[in-house]
Design a protein around this motif. Structure first.
Motif, short mmCIF file in Angstrom:
data_model
loop_
_atom_site.label_atom_id
_atom_site.label_comp_id
_atom_site.label_asym_id
_atom_site.label_seq_id
_atom_site.Cartn_x
_atom_site.Cartn_y
_atom_site.Cartn_z
N ARG A 1 0.84 -1.21 0.00
CA ARG A 1 0.00 0.00 0.00
C ARG A 1 0.86 1.24 0.00
NH1 ARG A 1 -5.81 0.20 0.95
NH2 ARG A 1 -5.18 2.27 1.52
N ARG A 2 1.93 1.22 0.81
CA ARG A 2 2.83 2.38 0.87
C ARG A 2 3.49 2.61 -0.48
NH1 ARG A 2 5.02 1.13 5.50
NH2 ARG A 2 6.74 -0.06 4.62
N ILE A 3 3.92 1.53 -1.13
CA ILE A 3 4.54 1.65 -2.45
C ILE A 3 3.53 2.16 -3.46
CG2 ILE A 3 5.50 0.32 -4.37
CD1 ILE A 3 6.88 -1.43 -2.21
N LEU A 4 2.32 1.61 -3.43
CA LEU A 4 1.28 2.08 -4.35
C LEU A 4 0.96 3.55 -4.13
CD1 LEU A 4 -1.29 -0.82 -4.59
CD2 LEU A 4 -0.08 0.25 -6.46
N SER B 1 2.92 5.83 -2.76
CA SER B 1 4.04 6.68 -3.18
C SER B 1 4.14 6.71 -4.70
CB SER B 1 5.35 6.19 -2.56
OG SER B 1 5.73 4.96 -3.10
N THR B 2 3.82 5.59 -5.35
CA THR B 2 3.83 5.56 -6.82
C THR B 2 2.75 6.48 -7.37
OG1 THR B 2 4.61 3.29 -6.77
CG2 THR B 2 3.71 4.08 -8.85
N ASN B 3 1.56 6.43 -6.77
CA ASN B 3 0.47 7.31 -7.20
C ASN B 3 0.82 8.77 -6.94
OD1 ASN B 3 -1.05 5.17 -8.09
ND2 ASN B 3 -2.24 5.01 -6.20
N ALA C 1 2.57 13.91 -8.94
CA ALA C 1 3.55 14.99 -8.93
C ALA C 1 4.17 15.16 -10.31
CB ALA C 1 4.65 14.69 -7.90
N MET C 2 4.45 14.04 -10.98
CA MET C 2 5.01 14.13 -12.32
C MET C 2 4.00 14.74 -13.28
SD MET C 2 7.18 10.62 -12.64
CE MET C 2 7.57 10.91 -14.35
#
Length: 182
Positions: A152-155, A157-159, A164-165
């Motif tokens: 969940r943390r990776i998802l 941060s990816t989102n 941000a991008m």
């Protein structure tokens, strides 16, 4: 019968030590799986000891003892070496040995002795089997929750990185269009 029991136990452990590097593999997950299998083997041994009717009926448990200890100890030492900071491998292995051989065996002997005097030998092995299985279940539950949280943390941060991008990319595109228009 005691000599046969020790021979079976010792000879079953030799292949585990010999092939431990192939058994453990290169990943942390493989080491964790071997440790879980070792704990399940301990539970099976306790069950065999609780239900055996003659000394020779304990030979399968002794065969598991050799394999269990061989798998556990080789995996634990490799894992301790892998997670130790640079230059601290010997210290980590010393700590592992102190926890297993010192604290673990001493505490196990005291608790096992108290349980045996209160509930008897057979029931002590049954309690040990149930406690070991319970420990495995709690461990698997905790690692599953930890893996779920990590994903969940990776998802998230990816989102967040994608958002941000997209925002910064949009700003860059707007700047480039502004430059072209001027």
């Amino acid at each position: 019968e005691m000599g046969i029991s020790r021979m079976v136990s010792s000879s079953s452990g030799v292949p585990m030590f010999w092939f431990s590097d192939k058994l453990i593999g290169r990943t942390e997950n493989a080491a964790t799986r071997v440790l879980i299998l070792a704990l399940l083997s301990y539970a099976a041994r306790f069950f065999i000891y609780a239900t055996m009717k003659s000394p020779l009926a304990g030979l399968p448990a002794e065969a598991l003892r050799g394999a269990t200890f061989g798998a556990f100890w080789s995996t634990a030492t490799v894992y301790a070496h892998r997670i130790s900071p640079p230059g601290m491998s010997a210290t980590m292995l010393t700590f592992l040995n102190a926890m297993y051989g010192g604290l673990g065996q001493s505490t196990g002997a005291i608790i096992g002795g108290k349980l045996q005097s209160r509930f008897g030998t057979v029931n002590t092995f049954k309690i040990g089997c149930a406690a070991d299985l319970g420990f495995v279940c709690v461990y698997l539950l905790c690692t599953s929750v930890s893996r779920y949280r990590r994903r969940r943390r990776i998802l998230n941060s990816t989102n967040n990185d994608a958002d941000a991008m997209a925002v910064s990319g949009g700003a860059i595109i707007e700047e480039e269009e502004g430059i072209k228009q001027q």
